[in-house]
Design a protein around this motif. Sequence first.
Motif, PDB file in Angstrom:
ATOM      1  N   PRO A 101       4.298 -14.795  -3.593  1.00  0.00           N
ATOM      2  CA  PRO A 101       3.477 -13.577  -3.466  1.00  0.00           C
ATOM      3  C   PRO A 101       2.882 -13.363  -2.080  1.00  0.00           C
ATOM      4  N   SER A 102       2.817 -14.406  -1.269  1.00  0.00           N
ATOM      5  CA  SER A 102       2.234 -14.266   0.068  1.00  0.00           C
ATOM      6  C   SER A 102       3.252 -13.800   1.108  1.00  0.00           C
ATOM      7  N   GLU A 103       4.518 -13.721   0.725  1.00  0.00           N
ATOM      8  CA  GLU A 103       5.562 -13.312   1.666  1.00  0.00           C
ATOM      9  C   GLU A 103       5.560 -11.791   1.801  1.00  0.00           C
ATOM     10  N   SER A 104       5.163 -11.304   2.973  1.00  0.00           N
ATOM     11  CA  SER A 104       4.987  -9.861   3.184  1.00  0.00           C
ATOM     12  C   SER A 104       6.306  -9.095   3.211  1.00  0.00           C
ATOM     13  N   LYS A 107       7.101  -7.190  -0.118  1.00  0.00           N
ATOM     14  CA  LYS A 107       6.360  -5.949  -0.377  1.00  0.00           C
ATOM     15  C   LYS A 107       6.899  -4.799   0.461  1.00  0.00           C
TER      16      LYS A 107
END
Length: 251
Positions: A101-104, A107
């Motif tokens: 989820p922290s991998e931009s 998104k």
Amino acid sequence: MAKELAAKAKEAFVDDDFDEAVDLYSKAIDLDPNCAEFFADRAQANVKLENLIEAVEDANKAIELDPLLTKAYLRKGTACMKLEEYQTAKNALEKGASIAPSESKFKKLIDECDLRISEEEKILVQPVASPSVKADLTHVSSAPAKPKFRHDYYQKPEEVVVTIFAKGIPKQNVNIDFGEQVLSVVIDVPGEEEAYHLQPRLFGKIVPEKCRYEVLSTKVEIRLAKAEIITWASLEHAKVPAVLPKPNVLS
């Protein structure tokens, strides 16, 4: 030895020698066919070479070997976006984002997919077929991806039926995936070292959730649900305009 080949492949990739990178990754895979990293990295090189179907296949294999390998989902999403398979790309990217989820990057690409999907929905026109439009049941032969099995297709206004003449194949040996405009068929042939692959980019878009297939004793029958009621000029994508069914106009 496999890791050494993979290291050389990475060097070739950095040097923009993508053909050499693919070749070296392929040799590494021959030595260690269960390494998900090798498949994911070869997928990236294939994306650079615009070998997009091969890139998706490599990414799928990497995901099969290691479902938690986030870069495999990124590779699949990137390749599918280049194929204009935005919903398929989004599904892969969302899965990757759920793992990391922290991998931009996820998104950003998901947002781009949403934009493209929205644009497609705005311009998509669904022509209404006249009751007088008859199904086009003329069989058109197309060359098989590999010489093991012949395949034909015919079409109706709402679907395309692809038949692969594969006799005596166990159902569990057949793996078929549907994308927005990609059909992926892999058949593990008993007694053969190499599997049969049929992975065309289709002439028109389909509705994956409405597609289905059946493994019979003498053939594999695949039914592709068309996204638009148009006549496909061929099974595979080509720069040939689609033909809308003619309405029944009274003279």
